[in-house]
Design a protein around this motif. Structure first.
Motif, mmCIF file in Angstrom:
data_model
loop_
_atom_site.group_PDB
_atom_site.id
_atom_site.type_symbol
_atom_site.label_atom_id
_atom_site.label_comp_id
_atom_site.label_asym_id
_atom_site.label_seq_id
_atom_site.Cartn_x
_atom_site.Cartn_y
_atom_site.Cartn_z
ATOM 1 N N LEU A 51 -11.247 -23.580 -0.967
ATOM 2 C CA LEU A 51 -11.517 -22.612 0.103
ATOM 3 C C LEU A 51 -12.956 -22.118 0.037
ATOM 4 O O LEU A 51 -13.586 -21.865 1.087
ATOM 5 C CB LEU A 51 -10.549 -21.432 -0.003
ATOM 6 C CG LEU A 51 -9.072 -21.762 0.269
ATOM 7 C CD1 LEU A 51 -8.199 -20.541 0.011
ATOM 8 C CD2 LEU A 51 -8.886 -22.262 1.700
ATOM 9 N N LEU A 52 -13.488 -21.998 -1.170
ATOM 10 C CA LEU A 52 -14.881 -21.568 -1.317
ATOM 11 C C LEU A 52 -15.836 -22.616 -0.746
ATOM 12 O O LEU A 52 -16.773 -22.292 0.002
ATOM 13 C CB LEU A 52 -15.188 -21.307 -2.787
ATOM 14 C CG LEU A 52 -16.617 -20.865 -3.118
ATOM 15 C CD1 LEU A 52 -16.937 -19.557 -2.417
ATOM 16 C CD2 LEU A 52 -16.783 -20.718 -4.632
ATOM 17 N N VAL A 53 -15.596 -23.893 -1.091
ATOM 18 C CA VAL A 53 -16.441 -24.969 -0.557
ATOM 19 C C VAL A 53 -16.294 -25.058 0.960
ATOM 20 O O VAL A 53 -17.283 -25.260 1.694
ATOM 21 C CB VAL A 53 -16.067 -26.316 -1.219
ATOM 22 C CG1 VAL A 53 -16.812 -27.464 -0.557
ATOM 23 C CG2 VAL A 53 -16.377 -26.277 -2.711
ATOM 24 N N GLU A 54 -15.079 -24.900 1.442
ATOM 25 C CA GLU A 54 -14.840 -24.942 2.890
ATOM 26 C C GLU A 54 -15.612 -23.819 3.590
ATOM 27 O O GLU A 54 -16.206 -24.030 4.664
ATOM 28 C CB GLU A 54 -13.335 -24.809 3.142
ATOM 29 C CG GLU A 54 -12.923 -25.017 4.580
ATOM 30 C CD GLU A 54 -11.422 -24.968 4.755
ATOM 31 O OE1 GLU A 54 -10.961 -24.281 5.696
ATOM 32 O OE2 GLU A 54 -10.704 -25.595 3.954
ATOM 33 N N ARG A 55 -15.584 -22.642 2.985
ATOM 34 C CA ARG A 55 -16.312 -21.521 3.571
ATOM 35 C C ARG A 55 -17.815 -21.775 3.567
ATOM 36 O O ARG A 55 -18.519 -21.480 4.548
ATOM 37 C CB ARG A 55 -15.988 -20.245 2.777
ATOM 38 C CG ARG A 55 -16.730 -19.000 3.261
ATOM 39 C CD ARG A 55 -16.465 -18.727 4.714
ATOM 40 N NE ARG A 55 -17.220 -17.586 5.201
ATOM 41 C CZ ARG A 55 -17.420 -17.306 6.479
ATOM 42 N NH1 ARG A 55 -16.912 -18.104 7.430
ATOM 43 N NH2 ARG A 55 -18.116 -16.251 6.844
ATOM 44 N N LYS A 56 -18.341 -22.352 2.497
ATOM 45 C CA LYS A 56 -19.774 -22.663 2.435
ATOM 46 C C LYS A 56 -20.164 -23.667 3.519
ATOM 47 O O LYS A 56 -21.219 -23.543 4.148
ATOM 48 C CB LYS A 56 -20.131 -23.210 1.051
ATOM 49 C CG LYS A 56 -20.114 -22.157 -0.045
ATOM 50 C CD LYS A 56 -20.514 -22.767 -1.390
ATOM 51 C CE LYS A 56 -20.549 -21.726 -2.487
ATOM 52 N NZ LYS A 56 -20.935 -22.308 -3.797
#
Length: 231
Positions: A51-56
């Motif tokens: 989710l963090l990579v997706e948000r970035k």
């Protein structure tokens, strides 16, 4: 069969036999559940990173779209002003940003698909964990019942009813002996005790008193007769 192969077979057989003896069902079920808990923890950490990579990537796409719009506007202004060189630079960066934006969007779609798959795996793990958790209580109940039955069977197998009958017979005989001792002691006391010794004495005393009364009456009668004769 070669000697080394036979030795290997014997060793493997002994090891498997030992493992079968020490493999407690309840402890093994609990260990399987702990393993699933660890997998769920790792999956939760992986989902967090995903989710963090997706948000970035979402932020990166937004920034690239904003920069692309800016370069398009700059190219339009340069053309309006007749500044072809500046327009070419802006258009070149625009084309590069468009290509980069396509890559970002493609990567973002892949990330979203991976996120969906990861969530499905976590859901399956959680369902499996819940099912095994419920089954654990059922297995524990079955194991406890089986152990209770085994204990009862061992007790019944080792119990000899004839021994109990003989034991009861010995106890009954001992009770008879105690009762006989108590009866004998009571009878001996009745014969040799002070109360029994005084019983004949009491009867003799009564006879003595009766004789005394009779003698007194006799003496009184004789005295009365003598007095009449003298007159």
């Amino acid at each position: 069969m070669g000697i080394f192969k036979r030795v290997k077979t014997i060793v493997q057989s002994d090891v498997h036999g030992f493992l079968d003896r020490v493999e407690d069902p309840i402890n093994m079920v609990k260990q399987y559940l702990r393993d699933l808990e660890e997998q769920l923890d790792r999956a939760a950490e992986a989902l967090t990173q995903q989710l963090l990579v997706e948000r970035k990537h979402a932020v990166l796409i937004e920034q690239t779209e904003a920069l692309l719009a800016k370069r398009s506007h700059q190219a339009e202004l340069a053309v309006d002003r007749g500044e072809d060189a500046i327009a070419q630079i802006a258009l070149r960066e625009k084309l590069i940003l468009q290509e980069r934006l396509m890559q970002y969007r493609s990567q973002f779609e892949s990330l979203q698909q991976q996120t969906v798959q990861l969530k499905e795996q976590i859901l399956q793990l959680k369902q499996t964990y819940d099912a095994l958790q419920a089954k654990k209580h059922y297995l524990i109940s079955r194991v406890q019942t089986a152990e209770a039955l085994k204990s009862v069977n061992n007790t019944l197998y080792s119990f000899d009813p004839r021994q109990a009958v003989r034991g009861f017979a010995r106890m009954e005989e001992k009770v008879w002996q105690l009762e006989a001792e108590a009866t004998a002691r009571k009878q001996v006391q009745s014969i040799t005790g002070p109360a029994s010794a005084g019983l004949p004495q009491d009867k003799l005393q009564d006879s003595v008193l009766l004789e005394l009364d009779a003698l007194k009456r006799q003496r009184q009668e004789r005295g009365a007769q003598t007095a009449v004769t003298n007159v």
